[in-house]
Scaffold this active site. Structure first.
Site, PDB file in Angstrom:
ATOM      1  N   GLU A  81      26.736  -3.166  37.760  1.00  0.00           N
ATOM      2  CA  GLU A  81      25.541  -2.471  38.253  1.00  0.00           C
ATOM      3  C   GLU A  81      25.235  -2.873  39.703  1.00  0.00           C
ATOM      4  OE1 GLU A  81      22.151  -3.074  35.688  1.00  0.00           O
ATOM      5  OE2 GLU A  81      21.506  -1.033  36.084  1.00  0.00           O
ATOM      6  N   GLU A  84      27.798  -1.252  41.929  1.00  0.00           N
ATOM      7  CA  GLU A  84      27.474   0.177  42.066  1.00  0.00           C
ATOM      8  C   GLU A  84      26.327   0.366  43.061  1.00  0.00           C
ATOM      9  OE1 GLU A  84      26.396   1.946  38.315  1.00  0.00           O
ATOM     10  OE2 GLU A  84      25.884   3.862  39.225  1.00  0.00           O
ATOM     11  N   CYS A 102      20.355   0.155  30.973  1.00  0.00           N
ATOM     12  CA  CYS A 102      20.703  -0.721  29.841  1.00  0.00           C
ATOM     13  C   CYS A 102      19.734  -0.570  28.679  1.00  0.00           C
ATOM     14  CB  CYS A 102      20.795  -2.178  30.283  1.00  0.00           C
ATOM     15  SG  CYS A 102      19.419  -2.715  31.266  1.00  0.00           S
ATOM     16  N   SER A 122      22.349   4.339  36.652  1.00  0.00           N
ATOM     17  CA  SER A 122      23.577   3.554  36.790  1.00  0.00           C
ATOM     18  C   SER A 122      24.524   3.936  35.660  1.00  0.00           C
ATOM     19  CB  SER A 122      23.248   2.057  36.701  1.00  0.00           C
ATOM     20  OG  SER A 122      24.448   1.326  36.542  1.00  0.00           O
ATOM     21  N   LYS A 161      19.000   0.498  19.775  1.00  0.00           N
ATOM     22  CA  LYS A 161      20.436   0.156  19.849  1.00  0.00           C
ATOM     23  C   LYS A 161      21.194   0.755  18.673  1.00  0.00           C
ATOM     24  CE  LYS A 161      20.690  -2.263  23.603  1.00  0.00           C
ATOM     25  NZ  LYS A 161      21.448  -1.778  24.747  1.00  0.00           N
ATOM     26  N   GLU A 164      22.229   3.848  20.103  1.00  0.00           N
ATOM     27  CA  GLU A 164      23.194   3.698  21.205  1.00  0.00           C
ATOM     28  C   GLU A 164      24.607   3.413  20.698  1.00  0.00           C
ATOM     29  OE1 GLU A 164      23.152   1.246  25.333  1.00  0.00           O
ATOM     30  OE2 GLU A 164      23.617   0.067  23.570  1.00  0.00           O
ATOM     31  N   GLU A 169      30.198   8.127  23.404  1.00  0.00           N
ATOM     32  CA  GLU A 169      30.859   7.451  24.534  1.00  0.00           C
ATOM     33  C   GLU A 169      31.212   5.991  24.227  1.00  0.00           C
ATOM     34  OE1 GLU A 169      27.990  10.444  25.238  1.00  0.00           O
ATOM     35  OE2 GLU A 169      27.357   8.386  25.049  1.00  0.00           O
ATOM     36  N   CYS A 315      12.676  -6.313  26.552  1.00  0.00           N
ATOM     37  CA  CYS A 315      13.282  -6.451  25.215  1.00  0.00           C
ATOM     38  C   CYS A 315      12.608  -7.543  24.383  1.00  0.00           C
ATOM     39  CB  CYS A 315      14.771  -6.749  25.337  1.00  0.00           C
ATOM     40  SG  CYS A 315      15.679  -5.435  26.153  1.00  0.00           S
TER      41      CYS A 315
END
Ligand code: SF4
Length: 405
Positions: A81, A84, A102, A122, A161, A164, A169, A315
């Site tokens: 990240e 990037e 994230c 990102s 999550k 996710e 992907e 989190c």
């Protein structure tokens, strides 16, 4: 109240137990930064008590073959990240600000409500989503394990999550091993679910002797540690970007703590890296985010980097963490936040790029550097415009729920 009853925990503990009982399976747990400052509360300890050693011991006692640290994955996320970001800042045609990606609830929120920002996200995967395929490739090869036998379990503070890990992907290891049915992460259990499991097994948490993570992917920088706090991802990214751009350690004064730490809905600062001054912000909570975006647009404010976390406090306040009733909820969040900053202050390696295990991983597996062809292929992702999933008048539906699976 969710009108579709989507927001509830769908436990996968039975599946994990079955994998542990199967002699042909190798169960690898990875534990997210925030779990170690929440789990103790389920066993009567003060909010924010740092129980990393007991958490690792508990997972060994439950039968995990390897216990690795998602903080290491957080260091990987920062390597990609921050690289990037530096590319975007240098390239005058690049899209800015760069938003963090994230938090899967924020990603799905953006895909649904702000698809115009998808080029700003990102492409670096989340810590869990980087750690998992690396476990089934690099770690498996180094340890002489059959990747097809590995069952990867993420222990997280996060209910989103569970969505996710099932995104199409998240299957880089399947491509690597040419095994289409392989998933990078097989199961996700929350902090509360882990506590429930420990109680069901009658494991006395207090009596557990501290245990350490397994090597290779178990050591992290201070930047990885503070990922669980609102503002932590941004601070970790700035530390690494500074070191990558200047070759020098980031000074303590790089980001004024009073400007970016704390519980205000949105905080911002200017960060000087070499000859550039980056305007950065950290926002938590989707209500705060909507207000922040409205102001950014109305006042035409330029930002270079914006961290977004859907949960209040980041989190550490995730939907899978121990529940604390009002009015104590923010006190508990603040105690968890302070505990992660205290741990960060204790470690000597502050930036992800200075973590020797990260350097070894990149040297031996990811072609020597972040954003390499191999790193890009395995550690970066794509996003989907989900705005058509919205119901009449922009109402939410089961398909738009950030936590539904
Ligand atoms: Fe999950 Fe909340 Fe953290 Fe986002 S902020 S990754 S929803 S725990």
């Amino acid at each position: 109240i969710c009108p579709f009853d989507s927001i509830n925990e769908r436990s996968e503990i039975d599946e994990v137990k079955a994998a542990i009982a199967d002699p042909n399976k190798i169960v690898i747990f990875q534990t997210a930064p925030a779990v170690r400052v929440g789990l103790g509360e389920e066993f009567g300890l003060d909010a924010g008590t740092f129980v990393e050693g007991k958490m690792v011991a508990a997972l060994r006692k439950l039968g995990g073959d390897y216990i690795l640290d998602t903080n290491f994955g957080a260091d990987m996320t920062i390597m990609e990240e921050a690289s990037e970001l530096l590319e975007r800042v240098i390239n005058s045609d690049a899209v800015l600000p760069q938003f963090t990606s994230c938090c899967p609830a924020w990603v799905k929120f953006a895909e649904t409500f702000y698809p115009e920002f998808l080029p700003n996200l990102s492409t670096a995967k989340s810590p869990i989503a980087m750690q998992a395929p690396t476990q089934k490739t690099y770690f498996a090869e180094k340890m002489g394990l059959d990747a097809k036998q590995i069952v990867a379990v993420a222990v997280t503070p996060c209910t989103a999550k569970k969505f996710e890990i099932r995104r199409d992907e998240m299957n880089s290891s399947a491509e690597y091993w040419d095994t289409p049915e392989m998933r990078d992460t097989d199961y996700c259990i929350t902090t509360r679910e882990l506590a429930k499991w420990l109680r069901a097994e009658e494991i006395n948490f207090d009596d557990l002797e501290d245990s350490a993570f397994d090597p290779l992917m178990g050591e992290a920088s201070g930047g990885g540690i503070i990922f669980g706090n609102t503002g932590g991802v941004m601070e970790a990214a700035m530390r690494a970007a500074y070191k990558m751009a200047t070759g020098e350690d980031a000074p303590q004064t790089l980001i004024p703590f009073e400007a970016i730490r704390g519980m205000d809905g949105a905080r911002e600062a200017d960060v000087v890296i070499g000859d550039k001054t980056l305007h950065v912000a950290a926002v938590h909570g989707t209500g705060n985010l909507r207000k922040f975006i409205e102001r950014m647009r109305a006042e035409n404010i330029h930002y270079d980097f914006i961290e977004v976390m859907a949960c209040r406090g980041g989190c550490i306040g995730g939907g899978g963490q121990p529940r604390v009733k009002l009015p104590m909820a923010d006190k508990a969040r603040e105690a968890r936040i302070a505990s992660l900053y205290t741990r960060d202050a204790e470690v000597t390696v502050k930036a992800a790029c200075d973590n020797p295990d990260i350097q070894k991983l990149y040297a031996e597996f990811f072609d020597g550097k972040p954003m390499s062809h191999k790193a890009h292929h395995m550690l970066h992702t794509t996003f989907v415009n989900r705005s058509e999933d919205l119901g009449p008048n922009g109402a939410c539906t089961p398909a738009t729920c950030p936590t539904s699976v």
